[in-house]
Design a protein around this motif. Sequence first.
Motif, short mmCIF file in Angstrom:
data_model
loop_
_atom_site.label_atom_id
_atom_site.label_comp_id
_atom_site.label_asym_id
_atom_site.label_seq_id
_atom_site.Cartn_x
_atom_site.Cartn_y
_atom_site.Cartn_z
N TYR A 88 5.82 -3.94 -5.24
CA TYR A 88 6.34 -2.57 -5.16
C TYR A 88 6.55 -1.98 -6.56
O TYR A 88 6.18 -0.83 -6.82
N ASP A 89 7.14 -2.76 -7.45
CA ASP A 89 7.40 -2.25 -8.80
C ASP A 89 6.11 -1.93 -9.54
O ASP A 89 6.01 -0.92 -10.25
N LEU A 90 5.09 -2.77 -9.38
CA LEU A 90 3.80 -2.50 -10.02
C LEU A 90 3.19 -1.21 -9.48
O LEU A 90 2.57 -0.44 -10.22
N ALA A 91 3.35 -0.96 -8.18
CA ALA A 91 2.83 0.28 -7.60
C ALA A 91 3.53 1.48 -8.23
O ALA A 91 2.90 2.52 -8.50
N GLN A 92 4.82 1.35 -8.51
CA GLN A 92 5.56 2.44 -9.14
C GLN A 92 5.12 2.65 -10.58
O GLN A 92 5.05 3.79 -11.07
N ILE A 93 4.81 1.56 -11.29
CA ILE A 93 4.32 1.68 -12.67
C ILE A 93 2.98 2.40 -12.70
O ILE A 93 2.75 3.28 -13.52
N ALA A 101 10.98 0.39 -17.51
CA ALA A 101 11.16 -0.15 -16.16
C ALA A 101 12.51 0.27 -15.59
O ALA A 101 12.62 0.64 -14.41
N LYS A 102 13.54 0.24 -16.41
CA LYS A 102 14.87 0.65 -15.96
C LYS A 102 14.90 2.14 -15.63
O LYS A 102 15.54 2.55 -14.67
N LEU A 112 0.88 -1.17 0.00
CA LEU A 112 0.00 0.00 0.00
C LEU A 112 0.91 1.21 0.00
O LEU A 112 1.60 1.49 0.98
N LEU A 113 0.91 1.95 -1.11
CA LEU A 113 1.82 3.07 -1.31
C LEU A 113 1.08 4.38 -1.38
O LEU A 113 0.07 4.50 -2.08
N GLU A 114 1.58 5.39 -0.67
CA GLU A 114 1.08 6.76 -0.81
C GLU A 114 2.03 7.44 -1.80
O GLU A 114 3.22 7.64 -1.50
N PRO A 115 1.54 7.78 -3.01
CA PRO A 115 2.46 8.16 -4.08
C PRO A 115 3.12 9.52 -3.96
O PRO A 115 4.17 9.74 -4.57
N VAL A 116 2.55 10.47 -3.22
CA VAL A 116 3.13 11.80 -3.15
C VAL A 116 4.44 11.78 -2.35
O VAL A 116 5.47 12.30 -2.78
N THR A 117 4.40 11.17 -1.18
CA THR A 117 5.59 11.12 -0.32
C THR A 117 6.37 9.82 -0.49
O THR A 117 7.50 9.72 -0.03
N GLY A 118 5.74 8.81 -1.12
CA GLY A 118 6.39 7.51 -1.26
C GLY A 118 6.28 6.64 -0.03
O GLY A 118 6.93 5.59 0.05
#
Length: 394
Positions: free
Chosen positions: A189-194, A163-164, A54-60
Amino acid sequence: MSKRRWVILLVAALVFSMTVGQAAWAAQEAAKEKTPAKGAVPAGLETTAEAAVLLEPVTGKIAYEKEMDKRLPMASVTKLMTLLVATDAVEKGDFKLTDNVVTSENAWEMGGSQIYLEIGEEMSLWDMLAAIGLQSANDACVAVAEHIMGSEEAFVEAMNDKAKSLALENTNFVNCHGLTADNHYTSAYDLAQILKEGLKNPLFRKITAMKEYDLRGGAFKLWNTNKLLWWYDGADAGKTGWTEAAKYCLASSAERNGLRFICVVLGTEQVRSHFSESMKIFDYGYARYKSVNFAEQGAGVGQLKVSKGQSDMVEVQALDKVSVIVSKGEEKGFEPKLELPESINAPVQKGQEVGSYVVSKNGQEVLRVKLVAGADVPKASLGQQMRRVLDSVY
């Protein structure tokens, strides 16, 4: 004392001792139930997902995670990167949504979820992207990949390059659709970043937020496979996936009261469990955290004096959202301030960095967001500058 009385007293004593013994035993058992075993961890959020975040995208901020860096298959959630690469190409102006995409035999042969494209069938790029985002159409994925990069292999290379660029260490794509393949994997985690990156793209957001779409003039109805768009308050983006190897997977986003979370669950066993587990994790985040918002992305937050420019002032805007995520009950005490020079010399370009928006608490900096110029300010000509000096004198 008679023999009869002795018997009565003996029986009463026996009954009393049994009652006391049972009460003591019950008390001991109750105490055992209330006392945690040695080394036990207090109860918290649990999920049946093999991996989750569960990621909060503004602050990470990571509000919850379980094996978030574990490499796993992700089935059709792969298509988040497919959509990201394709919509980026459109936003850059390399392709238009009105472009006709021609179905190849390679695209026609794709199995799994599809819109049953025929060899040589033409469909607009917009329709193809809608079919990918809502129907999870494998045949449309290949058709779009070939249209944009010339071949699926070249498109997959672009996916891995993206991705890189996002510094994703646990992701590798072998195809653009997500059907099971060796060495095709990602992490929660990587999917959340995508998904976080995709949400920056207006076209990506529009596609992943649509609940339904009429294809082929209404003859083929598309319904978004992400049921959270109907079932969860604030849900506004995401992608589902399922294969026997990956099980049920979902990457999704929701926003409430200015607080956005991105949730990813991979490898849940039961039908619809990727929805129920995601909602449970979202609920966990919204029950515990709150967003303290100071300025939206792109919002004007002040004015900056411009020297020798055709305009005396330029609006200052926040490059990103100015927001702090905190545990509920800790919302007070934040102090915002703008760090800006007294003036800036022309010419000024729109988007030029001019300062910082700083948020502090108890004297400690907790957030710093870049401030940029909101408009171009060309340099004033010599004649304009002279007239301005004369006007200030007279």
